[in-house]
Design a protein around this motif. Structure first.
Motif, PDB file in Angstrom:
ATOM      1  N   ASP A 463      15.906 -29.027 -19.010  1.00  0.00           N
ATOM      2  CA  ASP A 463      15.203 -29.175 -17.734  1.00  0.00           C
ATOM      3  C   ASP A 463      14.092 -30.214 -17.841  1.00  0.00           C
ATOM      4  O   ASP A 463      13.927 -31.075 -16.973  1.00  0.00           O
ATOM      5  CB  ASP A 463      14.574 -27.841 -17.316  1.00  0.00           C
ATOM      6  N   ARG A 464      13.316 -30.122 -18.907  1.00  0.00           N
ATOM      7  CA  ARG A 464      12.203 -31.060 -19.079  1.00  0.00           C
ATOM      8  C   ARG A 464      12.686 -32.500 -19.175  1.00  0.00           C
ATOM      9  O   ARG A 464      12.054 -33.417 -18.649  1.00  0.00           O
ATOM     10  CB  ARG A 464      11.406 -30.701 -20.339  1.00  0.00           C
ATOM     11  N   LEU A 467      13.626 -33.559 -15.726  1.00  0.00           N
ATOM     12  CA  LEU A 467      12.396 -33.805 -14.973  1.00  0.00           C
ATOM     13  C   LEU A 467      11.769 -35.132 -15.386  1.00  0.00           C
ATOM     14  O   LEU A 467      11.272 -35.887 -14.560  1.00  0.00           O
ATOM     15  CB  LEU A 467      11.404 -32.656 -15.201  1.00  0.00           C
ATOM     16  N   ALA A 468      11.805 -35.418 -16.691  1.00  0.00           N
ATOM     17  CA  ALA A 468      11.200 -36.653 -17.178  1.00  0.00           C
ATOM     18  C   ALA A 468      11.980 -37.881 -16.739  1.00  0.00           C
ATOM     19  O   ALA A 468      11.413 -38.904 -16.385  1.00  0.00           O
ATOM     20  CB  ALA A 468      11.118 -36.624 -18.709  1.00  0.00           C
ATOM     21  N   GLU A 469      13.284 -37.775 -16.748  1.00  0.00           N
ATOM     22  CA  GLU A 469      14.115 -38.936 -16.422  1.00  0.00           C
ATOM     23  C   GLU A 469      14.170 -39.178 -14.926  1.00  0.00           C
ATOM     24  O   GLU A 469      14.256 -40.309 -14.468  1.00  0.00           O
ATOM     25  CB  GLU A 469      15.544 -38.728 -16.931  1.00  0.00           C
ATOM     26  N   GLU A 470      14.178 -38.074 -14.148  1.00  0.00           N
ATOM     27  CA  GLU A 470      14.526 -38.213 -12.736  1.00  0.00           C
ATOM     28  C   GLU A 470      13.520 -37.575 -11.779  1.00  0.00           C
ATOM     29  O   GLU A 470      13.626 -37.787 -10.568  1.00  0.00           O
ATOM     30  CB  GLU A 470      15.907 -37.554 -12.495  1.00  0.00           C
ATOM     31  N   PHE A 472      11.784 -34.435  -9.560  1.00  0.00           N
ATOM     32  CA  PHE A 472      12.437 -33.355  -8.833  1.00  0.00           C
ATOM     33  C   PHE A 472      12.131 -33.452  -7.335  1.00  0.00           C
ATOM     34  O   PHE A 472      11.207 -34.116  -6.909  1.00  0.00           O
ATOM     35  CB  PHE A 472      12.018 -31.983  -9.367  1.00  0.00           C
ATOM     36  N   GLY A 496       7.681 -37.570  -9.384  1.00  0.00           N
ATOM     37  CA  GLY A 496       8.373 -38.351 -10.401  1.00  0.00           C
ATOM     38  C   GLY A 496       9.136 -39.527  -9.819  1.00  0.00           C
ATOM     39  O   GLY A 496       9.683 -40.341 -10.541  1.00  0.00           O
ATOM     40  N   MET A 550      16.169 -33.220 -10.360  1.00  0.00           N
ATOM     41  CA  MET A 550      16.329 -31.772 -10.284  1.00  0.00           C
ATOM     42  C   MET A 550      16.045 -31.373  -8.836  1.00  0.00           C
ATOM     43  O   MET A 550      15.103 -31.879  -8.225  1.00  0.00           O
ATOM     44  CB  MET A 550      15.327 -31.109 -11.219  1.00  0.00           C
TER      45      MET A 550
ATOM     46  N   GLY B  56      13.238 -42.339 -18.011  1.00  0.00           N
ATOM     47  CA  GLY B  56      14.055 -42.609 -16.832  1.00  0.00           C
ATOM     48  C   GLY B  56      14.081 -44.070 -16.435  1.00  0.00           C
ATOM     49  O   GLY B  56      14.843 -44.454 -15.549  1.00  0.00           O
ATOM     50  N   ARG B 464       6.087 -37.813 -14.575  1.00  0.00           N
ATOM     51  CA  ARG B 464       7.277 -37.491 -15.376  1.00  0.00           C
ATOM     52  C   ARG B 464       6.894 -36.990 -16.760  1.00  0.00           C
ATOM     53  O   ARG B 464       7.534 -36.089 -17.303  1.00  0.00           O
ATOM     54  CB  ARG B 464       8.174 -38.730 -15.508  1.00  0.00           C
TER      55      ARG B 464
END
Lengths: 558, 558
Positions: A463-464, A467-470, A472, A496, A550, B56, B464
């Motif tokens: 999940d993290r 969240l970091a890449e994309e 939410f 994000g 997310m 990301g 992020r």
């Protein structure tokens, strides 16, 4: 490639069972369990530091599951030396059972005791030294001096009726160590004559050809750099590297400079090392950090932590001008340390920051200010030849290191089928001079995050990462519980990405329409409705924004 | 340490202005603007690859802001060679103005044209070669052969009435290159005699002592490894490294093996290189990948991408058994490539994965299968001595590299005040043989994320990182708009930690109480109420759970 897990058979009488819970396939959280006639001996209990795909994780522990219901069977925990990857998980094991006895050298036990004090644990200890023999439960232990990047390291020979095992811990074979305490090859030879049935051996540098240079070679380099430094000198290293600090103290003294220790762990460890006689402080060289500012710039050396670019450590804070010592032109910074793989970006950010401030930065990339603490291939060959072990289990290393170590064993004539390449949880039974893999335990990662242990799961980390890449999107809709009609919303928020929530106006009618249709078909369950919201916005965001954030839908009844 | 931004004065007639928009303080997104009498010449327009603190992000572009309103003034874009960090941002600049002319060597233009085709852009081009002189607006350009890790690289001399500038692009001085095309020191000498007023010089390897070994030294190593390989050989390298691929083809041919190229960029680039004559394919060596499986294992070499551990590239997928070629015992994998700092963990994961599958992995850590493409300190000294430039602007490198390069210049007698250590956006005016810093533009990072360019901000990345380290909590409360009374909720959801939402039961009464009190005081504004929710749960989660997740409160009126 998940490892196939299978249970070992019940342990037969007269057989020694060995199962590493950490340190195979990774550099860190070293821990191996030895079982004989129902009793357990543990060798080392360390932590692993997380990589960038484990965000927010502070530490990773060995997986205690295979022994957690057998704590009463544990007769002792041998700690080979005082590094975090060998002792760091002890507090977490002692929290389960506080009276497990710790066995180790004077320095090793002093370091773990200081650590346990912070956790408010006072352990039972047995201090041992090289040459000493101790019977611990069914295990006849003999401790053997080894040389490493911390003083007072020990290998341990474990005798049971099943045979003789030698576990090196971390070691190298510096023939001219600062303290004159070499890896005891005479003892290795004697064990070899007796017949070593199983050899557990440090693999960290098995891929490195040749021999690790002597720690002593660093002194002259430090001396030259300090001699030429026009202003302040700041040296960063590991806070447990007593001999490195010793050489800094000596080089400072030789150049008429005083040394101020900085950083809590550096001060604590060196105080212990001095008290126990491992650090010989030249007369009058140490100065309290608070008084150091009164000393002229060309007469002071600051000895700090932070050589791995740790953001909160002294050196990083200096590079960010977030410390009362602000490095500038004329200052010299020496990173007398290794560069642990994975830390490169952080370390280079510190080096660049210091360079930009005008400091002259000396590091292992441009000067010989570091040697490794582990035996390279050439040294490992000596060990195999002098021991001629019947079976070998390479430990302490990534899979490539274990493989390289097994190849070295084979080059000295040990048959391939007698070199065991295992992963954490591999179960090896030793009997009649033959070591056999008899099982594979299911070993996971146990994450420490803040004050929690084992709560963060691999699913949380996934999940993290998402969240970091994309980022939410959260979508909230309030519906009338009777009619299913939308009362309020959809309210859409994103973090994000796409801070301007105006982009979501386009999808709101689609969500409303989807919910209206569902209501018409009689769907009332909030969970089912929230899945409809998720699908609707998910499809839209993928297609129009080309993203896969997310999505957190919430349908509330009012 | 934010750089102080200040505007340069209006550009005086007869003065050349130089301002790098990327490549200073970083390895990547190289781009420098030259301005004379109102006209702009651009040299290189590359991308930078993100680090782990930029989750990301796909690519980072140079900040075009200083030139975005002056696109009509651009007379040409010189591309020194075909690497991504020098050409990768061209499509993004041409999307702003499609007819900006591209100037470069045959191979460089062929590579950027293939890239632009994917973006459906057909550019205006001017193909040049070494020795050629071209007047482009007020800029008199001369192109000079340089040797690098891609063929057909060019340095460019830029003459205006303000003086003579030489920009190296990336280069090294292999004296025995595969194609016999050495860096043209005779031309450097001639320019030196004429008088170089400003020298922009590649700093990447300025910290590396000595000389970069010849590319030719790799051939025998490849040959030996391939000769000994019992089964399949898989070689991974950069998809533009024509000479490295050439040596793999030659070594394969010498050992009676055929070669299958894998990966879209590898196939595309090598097709171009062969068509233009840069790659000489030994007769019958290449085989289509689809037909390669019919060839015996000991007669095939696969040439792939993914040497940096990129998760979607061929090599990573092989290591994860997510590719139709599944490496196993007897297979040999050669990583004939550098290990770019920051990629260590990813690359070692691939190496460990392959080793675990039983493959023999050969990489620069255990064999001489890579040499750098950049001039080391010894080579740079040759350049300074033969050119004796009046002013030096080190480019292409982190700050420590630029600093090391400036020191080398000073060691050859160039005064410190004539070596300019700048950051992106530094504005340098050249007039009467003197280069002076006259301004500092405000240069940011432009992030490409999916299909968006420049939408993701540094604030998004900070969000992020928080999400990655700590996860988030969303709290939804529905209140009656008239009375402020809580109608539904608080509903609390967390992601990235504490999947069991039962822990939040303890805080719900606190939130309800805080809202009730606010309602009593007459607070009705949903934003003000949501701030109360944020504070209440924030304090609680810090104290009871010792966490600082992102908190997303939402108070909805119904």
């Amino acid at each position: 490639m998940p490892t196939t897990v299978y249970d070992p058979p019940a342990l037969a009488p007269g057989t020694l069972r060995v199962y590493p819970l950490g340190g195979l396939g990774e550099v860190g959280r070293n821990m191996t369990v030895f079982e004989y006639e129902g009793k357990l001996l543990i060798v080392d209990c360390g932590v692993l530091f997380p990589e960038e795909h484990q965000p927010g994780v502070d530490l990773i522990l060995p997986d205690f599951s295979p022994i957690k219901h057998r704590l009463d069977d544990i007769v002792g925990i041998v700690l080979t030396h005082g590094h975090e990857d060998h002792i760091g998980a002890v507090p977490y094991l002692l929290k389960r059972k506080g009276d497990l006895p710790l066995i180790g050298s004077g320095l090793t036990l002093a370091l773990i005791e200081a650590k346990l004090k912070e956790h408010r644990i006072k352990p039972y200890t047995l201090t041992v030294k090289e040459g000493q023999r101790e019977q611990v439960g069914p295990f006849d232990l003999e401790f053997i001096a080894v040389n490493h990047s911390i003083p007072d390291a020990l290998a341990v020979a474990i005798r049971t009726p099943a045979g003789l095992v030698l576990a090196t811990g971390d070691f190298k074979m510096d023939q001219l160590p600062l303290d004159g305490r070499i890896t005891d090859l005479r003892a290795f030879a004697r064990l070899g004559e007796e017949g070593v049935d199983l050899f557990l051996v440090d693999s960290t540098n098995a891929e490195v050809p040749g021999f690790t240079p002597t720690e002593r070679s660093i002194g002259p380099v430090l001396d030259q750099v300090i001699a030429k430094a026009p202003r302040r000198v700041i040296v960063a290293s590991f806070s447990s590297h007593v001999h490195r600090v010793q050489q800094v103290l000596d080089a400072a003294a030789a150049n008429g400079r005083r040394v101020a220790l900085m950083g809590r762990s550096m001060v604590r460890n060196m105080t212990i090392a001095e008290q126990l006689g491992y650090l010989k402080v030249p007369d009058g060289v140490l100065v309290d950090y608070k008084k150091a500012r009164d000393i002229p710039d060309d007469k002071i050396v600051y000895m700090s932590t932070g050589s791995q670019g740790e953001p909160m450590a002294v050196l990083s804070r200096m590079a960010n001008l977030d410390h009362e010592i602000e490095p500038g032109p004329g200052d010299t910074v020496i990173l007398a340390s290794s560069l642990i793989p994975g830390n490169e970006n952080a370390v280079y950010r510190v080096i660049d920051g210091l360079t930009k401030l005008g400091a002259n930065v000396v590091h292992k990339g441009n000067a010989k200010v570091h040697v490794s603490g582990h035996a390279a291939a050439g040294e490992l060959l000596y060990c195999y030849n002098i021991l001629q072990p019947k079976n070998v289990l390479p430990i302490h290393g990534e899979y490539r290191h274990l493989t390289a170590n097994a190849k070295l064993a084979q080059e000295t004539g040990i048959p391939a089928e007698r070199t065991i390449l295992g992963e954490n949880g591999v179960v090896v039974d030793l009997r009649d001079g033959v070591a056999t893999v008899v099982g594979q335990l299911d070993i996971g990662f146990v994450y420490v995050d803040g004050s929690t242990v084992g709560e963060i799961t691999d699913a949380d980390l996934k999940d993290r990462r998402i969240l970091a890449e994309e980022g939410f999107i959260s979508v909230i809709v309030v519906v009338d519980s009777a009619t299913g009609r939308v009362v309020t919303g959809p309210e859409i928020h994103a973090r994000g990405f796409a801070e301007d929530t105006a982009v979501f106006e386009a999808v709101k009618p689609k969500i409303a329409a989807a919910l209206a249709e569902a209501a018409k078909s009689g769907v009332r369950d909030p969970h089912a409705l929230s899945q409809i919201v998720r699908r609707t916005i998910g499809r839209w965001v993928n297609q129009s924004l080309r993203r896969r954030p997310m999505i957190v839908p919430l349908v509330i009844e009012a």
